[in-house]
Design an enzyme around this catalytic site. Structure first.
Site, PDB file in Angstrom:
ATOM      1  N   CYS A 160       0.808  -1.184  -0.043  1.00  0.00           N
ATOM      2  CA  CYS A 160       0.192   0.107  -0.113  1.00  0.00           C
ATOM      3  C   CYS A 160       0.762   1.242  -0.018  1.00  0.00           C
ATOM      4  O   CYS A 160       1.852   1.322   0.873  1.00  0.00           O
ATOM      5  CB  CYS A 160      -0.789   0.114   1.200  1.00  0.00           C
ATOM      6  SG  CYS A 160      -1.807   1.456   1.606  1.00  0.00           S
TER       7      CYS A 160
ATOM      8  N   CYS B  37      -0.559   3.780  -6.498  1.00  0.00           N
ATOM      9  CA  CYS B  37      -1.488   3.133  -5.345  1.00  0.00           C
ATOM     10  C   CYS B  37      -1.723   1.662  -5.928  1.00  0.00           C
ATOM     11  O   CYS B  37      -1.909   1.522  -7.079  1.00  0.00           O
ATOM     12  CB  CYS B  37      -2.943   3.737  -5.503  1.00  0.00           C
ATOM     13  SG  CYS B  37      -4.188   2.978  -4.579  1.00  0.00           S
TER      14      CYS B  37
HETATM   15  N1  DGL Z   1      -4.096   0.355  -1.727  1.00  0.00           N
HETATM   16  C1  DGL Z   1      -3.556   1.637  -1.049  1.00  0.00           C
HETATM   17  C2  DGL Z   1      -2.479   2.547  -1.806  1.00  0.00           C
HETATM   18  O1  DGL Z   1      -1.736   1.921  -2.417  1.00  0.00           O
HETATM   19  C3  DGL Z   1      -4.629   2.683  -0.337  1.00  0.00           C
HETATM   20  C4  DGL Z   1      -5.901   2.783  -1.099  1.00  0.00           C
HETATM   21  C5  DGL Z   1      -6.840   3.498   0.097  1.00  0.00           C
HETATM   22  O2  DGL Z   1      -7.321   2.657   1.171  1.00  0.00           O
HETATM   23  O3  DGL Z   1      -7.062   4.633  -0.068  1.00  0.00           O
HETATM   24  O4  DGL Z   1      -2.312   3.730  -1.524  1.00  0.00           O
END
Ligand code: DGL
Length: 289
Positions: free
Chosen positions: A89, A203
């Site tokens: 993440c 993301c």
């Molecule tokens: N998958 C996440 C990232 O890489 C976060 C998405 C979220 O919960 O806003 O930032």
């Protein structure tokens, strides 16, 4: 407050002797990272930690997120006994890596937005960085751009709606052009947008939408993410830890911080060998929600 199946210092390593990694995210973004790891390291057992109780991360305040991520990932590591933590993440990585490394004795691999390879690949010198609000605004990201963009013009594109759209796609919904149009416009229909030839998917949810982004973009561009680099880093750590991999992985655990009553999270992760159902991990600091 109920703590399920965990006491401090408890580890399930004895029960899960196969080399394993825990991939942590707020949602299905972990899947884009897991696919890359599975391709490079098919024998590595993968556990998933999903903080669906605090989803989405991108819109949450840093003061609430950092302790939450550290508590959550630490408890999940204790529960599954993984050898490596992969923070799958960007929003969490740009915020909590030092604190996680301080807390855990296992290696922690974080996701770094692919700014450097994007700047190297761009012929026009204009790249787009597409991420959550949190990641776009973070000091970490600004420093990364200052250090590695190599003078490229970086168009910052906050795209929180793509996080939900990726979740919807993994639930089986078909996405339409009008759903992606606002983000496409934020990349291409802004001053300098006509020069974008490389876009950073910063993301982990976004590589899951690569096909749709490419289909609805006004022209072909390079869509880069850092999943493959993360997989190589995990491989490096397994070598450091001298952990040899079997040919096939054991079943991993799917841990969530909120219930998965309708089974949608378990369904989204069905491509990975997992023990039945999603297990609930209740957190000490859930009060901050
Ligand atoms: N998958 C996440 C990232 O890489 C976060 C998405 C979220 O919960 O806003 O930032």
């Amino acid at each position: 407050m109920r703590v399920v199946g965990l006491t401090s210092g408890h580890s399930n390593k004895g029960r899960n002797p196969a080399p394993s990694a825990l991939i942590f995210d707020s949602g299905v973004g972990a899947i884009s990272i897991a696919r890359e790891i599975r391709q490079l390291l098919p024998g590595l057992t993968l556990h998933f930690g999903v903080d669906n109780g605090f989803f989405p991360y991108g819109e949450k305040a840093e003061q609430a997120l950092r302790p939450r991520i550290v508590d959550c990932a630490t408890r999940m590591m204790q529960r599954c006994g993984a050898d490596v933590l992969v923070v799958g993440c960007n929003t969490a990585s740009t915020l909590a890596l030092p604190a996680l490394r301080e807390r855990l004795s296992q290696p922690v691999v974080g996701v770094v937005p692919a700014v450097k390879p994007a700047a190297a690949a761009s012929r026009t010198g204009t790249i787009a960085l597409i991420a959550t609000e949190g990641t776009v605004n973070r000091h970490y990201t600004r420093d990364l751009i200052a250090e590695f963009a190599n003078g490229a013009n970086v168009i910052n594109v906050p795209a929180p709606e793509l996080v939900r759209l990726a979740e919807a796609k993994l639930r089986g919904e078909k996405l339409t052009q009008s759903q992606l149009a606002p983000v496409i416009d934020r990349i291409f229909a802004v001053p300098g947008g006509e020069l974008v030839d490389t876009a950073v998917l910063a993301c982990t949810h976004f590589p899951l939408l690569r096909e749709e982004l490419a289909r609805f973009a006004p022209r072909p561009v390079e869509w880069l993410d850092s999943g493959a680099a993360i997989a190589r880093r995990v491989q490096w750590w397994l070598e450091q830890l001298q952990l040899g991999l079997p040919e096939s992985p054991a079943c991993g655990e799917l841990m969530c911080t909120a219930t998965d009553d309708d089974g949608q999270i378990a369904a989204a992760f069905r491509e990975f060998p997992l023990q039945n159902g999603a297990k609930l991990v209740t957190l000490a600091n859930q009060d901050q929600e």
